[in-house]
Design a protein around this motif. Sequence first.
Motif, short mmCIF file in Angstrom:
data_model
loop_
_atom_site.label_atom_id
_atom_site.label_comp_id
_atom_site.label_asym_id
_atom_site.label_seq_id
_atom_site.Cartn_x
_atom_site.Cartn_y
_atom_site.Cartn_z
N ASP A 107 0.83 -1.21 0.00
CA ASP A 107 0.00 0.00 0.00
C ASP A 107 0.87 1.26 0.00
OD1 ASP A 107 -2.22 -1.63 0.05
OD2 ASP A 107 -2.59 -1.39 2.20
N ALA A 108 1.96 1.24 0.76
CA ALA A 108 2.84 2.40 0.81
C ALA A 108 3.55 2.62 -0.52
CB ALA A 108 3.86 2.22 1.94
N LEU A 110 2.48 1.85 -3.44
CA LEU A 110 1.50 2.33 -4.42
C LEU A 110 1.04 3.76 -4.15
CD1 LEU A 110 -0.69 -0.86 -4.94
CD2 LEU A 110 0.96 0.15 -6.53
N ARG A 111 1.41 4.33 -3.00
CA ARG A 111 1.08 5.72 -2.73
C ARG A 111 2.09 6.69 -3.32
NH1 ARG A 111 -0.87 3.68 2.34
NH2 ARG A 111 1.13 4.08 3.36
N ASP A 161 3.79 9.09 -5.88
CA ASP A 161 3.07 10.02 -6.75
C ASP A 161 2.98 9.47 -8.17
OD1 ASP A 161 1.88 12.12 -8.01
OD2 ASP A 161 3.55 13.50 -7.77
N SER A 217 -4.55 3.60 -6.78
CA SER A 217 -3.61 3.20 -5.74
C SER A 217 -3.86 1.82 -5.16
CB SER A 217 -3.64 4.23 -4.60
OG SER A 217 -4.95 4.35 -4.09
N THR A 218 -4.57 0.94 -5.86
CA THR A 218 -4.74 -0.43 -5.38
C THR A 218 -4.07 -1.39 -6.36
OG1 THR A 218 -6.82 -0.93 -6.54
CG2 THR A 218 -6.97 0.23 -4.42
N ARG A 238 7.66 1.45 -7.50
CA ARG A 238 6.25 1.33 -7.90
C ARG A 238 6.15 0.71 -9.29
NH1 ARG A 238 1.34 5.77 -7.79
NH2 ARG A 238 -0.19 4.37 -8.69
#
Length: 278
Positions: free
Chosen positions: A43-44, A46-47, A49, A60-61, A130
């Motif tokens: 999750d982090a 994918l956060r 930018d 963001s999933t 990412r």
Amino acid sequence: MSLFAFLAAGAVAVMGGWGPAGHSIVAQIAYQELTPEVRAKIDAILRADGSAVEGPRMPSTLPETASWPDWARNQDAYRWTAPLHYANPSPEHDDYRHERDCPEEGNVVGAVRDFAKVLADESADALERRRALMFVVHFVGDLHQPLHAGRAADRGGNDIEVVFFERERNIHSIWDSGIMRASSQDPWPLWVERLYPEISREDRASWLAPGATPDVETVGVWVSESRSLANEHCYVLKPGQSVGAAYVADKMPIVDERLKQAGVRLGAMLNEILADEP
């Protein structure tokens, strides 16, 4: 919805493994297999930018980002990734051996290994991690589609045209998304609701018997499975042959199992890559 439609159109154009729905199913199954520790790390990551990632701003999933590599490979900055979506074992062999079967430009087996290294590197740039995550998620899905381990001579079935429900389709596209769409019009979350409870402890043990590390030996076993399935179930179709509901009913269980296997193995791989302790 507009982003999903954009990604769907791009994926159909390049005929990426499973299409957006299939890749989202694999990603969601994998996400449900993650430990709480690794899920928080995903999750982090994918956060980061998304505006700095070439192309549309990414959701963001994990399931929403799973088809991004199919869009990316049509862009100048990422055209080099096009050969990385598949592997072609030598035509005289039924199994995959990396030293024998990986061409100079690379393939999906080496790509999983290489992007996994970037993903595991906590000192790497956040956006690079990412991108690496999105590629790993997508490529593990791709290599479980049987014709992503097909024959180079026919481009994994892209050059073999049959009649599918009275329309001309190549067999690669039929296995990417045609069988799934003919079987059900349910949105992908409902597929996950159906498939995930079917996965037993025995299934996990069997599917993870070769391991889930992103090395070429383990990933090569999964590619060998796809090649075997392609020979047994895909290449039995001959040019011009007409197929429909009976073919879909016969092959849908194979599609279901490969989606489940890909999700379980991807989840185990991400747990292996991102766990604090191996």
